[in-house]
Design an enzyme around this catalytic site. Structure first.
Site, PDB file in Angstrom:
ATOM      1  N   TYR A  70     118.919 -29.558-103.103  1.00  0.00           N
ATOM      2  CA  TYR A  70     117.754 -29.166-103.910  1.00  0.00           C
ATOM      3  C   TYR A  70     117.165 -30.379-104.625  1.00  0.00           C
ATOM      4  CZ  TYR A  70     114.789 -26.504-107.042  1.00  0.00           C
ATOM      5  OH  TYR A  70     113.709 -26.007-107.709  1.00  0.00           O
ATOM      6  N   PHE A 122      86.021 -33.474 -97.641  1.00  0.00           N
ATOM      7  CA  PHE A 122      86.530 -32.548 -96.622  1.00  0.00           C
ATOM      8  C   PHE A 122      86.395 -31.120 -97.171  1.00  0.00           C
ATOM      9  CE2 PHE A 122      90.301 -30.354 -94.751  1.00  0.00           C
ATOM     10  CZ  PHE A 122      89.939 -30.441 -93.427  1.00  0.00           C
ATOM     11  N   ASP A 123      86.384 -30.102 -96.310  1.00  0.00           N
ATOM     12  CA  ASP A 123      86.050 -28.756 -96.819  1.00  0.00           C
ATOM     13  C   ASP A 123      87.036 -28.222 -97.869  1.00  0.00           C
ATOM     14  OD1 ASP A 123      87.894 -28.269 -94.820  1.00  0.00           O
ATOM     15  OD2 ASP A 123      86.605 -26.963 -93.624  1.00  0.00           O
ATOM     16  N   ASP A 213      91.388 -40.220 -99.952  1.00  0.00           N
ATOM     17  CA  ASP A 213      91.867 -39.075 -99.194  1.00  0.00           C
ATOM     18  C   ASP A 213      92.270 -39.683 -97.853  1.00  0.00           C
ATOM     19  OD1 ASP A 213      92.318 -36.889 -97.631  1.00  0.00           O
ATOM     20  OD2 ASP A 213      90.432 -35.865 -98.109  1.00  0.00           O
ATOM     21  N   ALA A 215      94.215 -39.044 -95.107  1.00  0.00           N
ATOM     22  CA  ALA A 215      94.831 -38.302 -94.000  1.00  0.00           C
ATOM     23  C   ALA A 215      94.903 -39.144 -92.720  1.00  0.00           C
ATOM     24  CB  ALA A 215      94.049 -37.014 -93.734  1.00  0.00           C
ATOM     25  N   LYS A 256      98.293 -35.191 -90.164  1.00  0.00           N
ATOM     26  CA  LYS A 256      97.495 -36.012 -89.257  1.00  0.00           C
ATOM     27  C   LYS A 256      98.289 -37.292 -88.972  1.00  0.00           C
ATOM     28  CE  LYS A 256      94.393 -33.028 -90.970  1.00  0.00           C
ATOM     29  NZ  LYS A 256      94.045 -32.707 -92.354  1.00  0.00           N
ATOM     30  N   HIS A 448      83.701 -19.339 -91.431  1.00  0.00           N
ATOM     31  CA  HIS A 448      83.924 -19.647 -90.009  1.00  0.00           C
ATOM     32  C   HIS A 448      85.306 -19.223 -89.521  1.00  0.00           C
ATOM     33  CE1 HIS A 448      85.363 -23.096 -92.201  1.00  0.00           C
ATOM     34  NE2 HIS A 448      85.962 -23.588 -91.148  1.00  0.00           N
TER      35      HIS A 448
HETATM   36  C1  LIG Z   1      93.323 -32.038 -93.188  1.00  0.00           C
HETATM   37  C2  LIG Z   1      92.627 -32.720 -94.280  1.00  0.00           C
HETATM   38  C3  LIG Z   1      92.795 -32.329 -95.609  1.00  0.00           C
HETATM   39  C4  LIG Z   1      93.624 -31.115 -95.999  1.00  0.00           C
HETATM   40  O1  LIG Z   1      94.933 -31.262 -95.606  1.00  0.00           O
HETATM   41  P1  LIG Z   1      95.850 -30.005 -95.169  1.00  0.00           P
HETATM   42  O2  LIG Z   1      97.173 -30.650 -94.896  1.00  0.00           O
HETATM   43  O3  LIG Z   1      95.212 -29.405 -93.945  1.00  0.00           O
HETATM   44  O4  LIG Z   1      95.881 -29.067 -96.309  1.00  0.00           O
HETATM   45  C5  LIG Z   1      92.126 -33.036 -96.577  1.00  0.00           C
HETATM   46  N1  LIG Z   1      91.333 -34.069 -96.276  1.00  0.00           N
HETATM   47  C6  LIG Z   1      91.147 -34.481 -94.999  1.00  0.00           C
HETATM   48  C7  LIG Z   1      90.255 -35.639 -94.719  1.00  0.00           C
HETATM   49  C8  LIG Z   1      91.776 -33.818 -93.965  1.00  0.00           C
HETATM   50  O5  LIG Z   1      91.570 -34.204 -92.704  1.00  0.00           O
END
Ligand SMILES: *Cc1c(COP(=O)(O)O)cnc(C)c1O
Length: 456
Positions: A70, A122-123, A213, A215, A256, A448
């Site tokens: 843990y 990002f969304d 951000d 990813a 990613k 969507h």
């Molecule tokens: C996928 C993504 C996110 C969100 O991440 P999740 O792991 O899907 O919650 C945020 N910003 C970017 C640029 C992304 O590609």
């Protein structure tokens, strides 16, 4: 340069092969929404590059040996070591996925009335800003809006616009700047190191925190090595390290470029901010040494962030994307230029001029790819971004009608991608036969994912 993937398959997964009649039934049952399709009816699944990458034997070996304690597990120490070596941030917090990292960081940095500035949110990032009552303002560079321009860094933020905001009457409202690398919203276009450094200088001069951000930190680094003068002789790892070093911290989905089925992290310099995030983390995700992740995923990430920076891997992945782009263009389908790495964006508006925006040409092309080839991908056009009236008729179209073909990491071969472009070529020979679609039922939020459609 001759290049090939620096790995071979030892374990494979069977691909579902379906008939046209089966696909017609499946798509109708799914309300013509690819998110509703059962995966066992999809032949080539290019819906997303998130959590879909193939893990390596080394990742699985580490996952098997993971320590599920843990508190203070060995797996966490390996996770933190890998990420602090890469980012140099003294504070590394694991979270289960990127949107949880966003929610936790933003709730410590923003509040109602504040503005978050980004090249493009990002969304989920936008949603997490707006849920706090703050405003998510996108400031992409001018070239971003020209789909055909081959400018190398169309993911850049508009520095003049940032400076105007930081020196103007809205200065007190600006809570943070967030640079998305690569710019997912804009065709996976990279951000240059020069742009990142300049944005960082502006933020420091005006006392505003700046975050990444991150990813797709490795893919952005690869494109910097290829395209930015002064970086040709650097390794992707050196470029990524420099990028993290230019800002105050990051949020990053590790689904990613972590090549993990699940995972994300928050990295921070500021101990006081890290403390506030940690409290929120423990209350909502899990203890600070696992943060909502299973130990196996902590270990998959610790290896994944290392494997993803292999220049041979990045070269092969970029070559796959470039070949796909070239073959799509030869087939007569315009794409967003220059081709990025994680996805190819098809210009459906131009391929299907007989379908008005109100009948969603991007969605039509995505459906056609499924019906003709069992290929699953997603519209990024008016269906996703446009505004609708009470009767679900389109009021304001999106600026472009695009389809995103995402490339899962280490999953498909060039033969699979050649099949995709062959299907595209068949569609492009007879585009007038592709029907438009109308909305049958659309929820108000996260439309969507849940809407139902029918051929018009
Ligand atoms: C996928 C993504 C996110 C969100 O991440 P999740 O792991 O899907 O919650 C945020 N910003 C970017 C640029 C992304 O590609």
């Amino acid at each position: 340069m001759r290049t090939f993937p620096p790995y071979r398959a030892q374990v494979v997964t069977e691909i579902p092969i379906t008939t046209r009649a089966e696909r017609e039934r499946a798509l109708a049952a799914a309300g013509y929404n690819a998110f509703n399709l059962p995966a066992n009816m999809v032949t080539i699944d290019l819906l997303t590059d998130s959590g879909t990458g193939a893990v390596s034997a080394a990742q699985e070996a580490a996952a098997t040996a993971a320590d599920r304690s843990y508190a203070g597990s060995d797996s966490f120490h390996r996770f933190r070591a890998a990420l602090s070596e890469l980012t140099r941030y003294p504070h590394i917090l694991p979270v289960h996925q990127g949107r949880a990292a966003e929610r936790i960081l933003f709730s410590s940095v923003l509040e109602a009335g504040k503005i978050s500035l980004s090249n493009t949110h990002f969304d989920t990032t936008r949603a997490n800003v707006e849920l706090l009552g703050a405003e998510a303002r996108d400031l992409p560079c001018a070239e971003f809006g020209d789909l055909d321009s081959s400018e190398p860094f169309k993911g850049n933020i508009d520095l003049d616009a940032v400076e105007r905001l930081l020196t103007g009457p809205e200065r007190e409202r600006v809570g943070m700047v967030l640079l998305t690398i690569t710019n997912n919203g804009g065709g996976g276009q990279p951000v240059s190191m020069a742009n990142l450094a300049a944005a960082s200088r502006l933020c420091r001069a005006h006392g505003v925190p700046i975050f990444l951000d991150a990813a797709r930190f490795a893919e952005n680094a690869w494109l910097v090595v290829q395209r930015e003068s002064g970086y040709r002789d650097k390794t992707p790892r050196e470029v990524a390290e420099e990028a993290f070093g230019l800002v105050d911290g990051c949020v990053a989905s590790l689904k990613k470029d972590g090549i993990s089925p699940m995972g994300a992290f928050i990295g921070l310099n500021d101990p006081e901010l890290a403390q506030r995030c940690e409290t929120n983390l423990i209350a909502t995700e899990g203890f600070r040494t696992y943060g909502g992740l299973g130990a196996h995923d902590l270990d998959r990430v610790a290896r994944g962030v290392h494997e993803v920076l292999d220049p041979n891997y990045l070269a092969a992945r970029a070559a796959d994307a470039a070949r796909l782009a070239d073959r799509a263009a030869e087939a007569g389908v315009d794409i967003v230029r220059p081709a990025g790495i994680h996805a190819l964006y098809l210009n459906a508006g131009r391929l299907l001029p007989h379908i008005p925006a109100s009948r969603f040409p991007g969605h039509s092309l995505a459906c056609e790819l499924y019906l003709q080839g069992g290929i699953r991908c997603v519209e990024l056009g008016s269906l996703y971004l446009g505004t609708l009236d009470e009767d679900n008729e389109l009021v304001t179209p999106a600026p472009f009608e695009l389809v995103r073909i995402a490339l899962p990491r280490r999953v498909y071969s060039q033969a699979h991608y050649d099949y995709v472009t062959d299907v595209l070529a068949d569609i492009a020979k007879n585009p007038e036969s592709v029907p438009g679609y109308r909305i049958v039922d659309a929820p108000k939020i996260l439309r969507h994912f849940n809407l139902r459609m029918a051929p018009a």
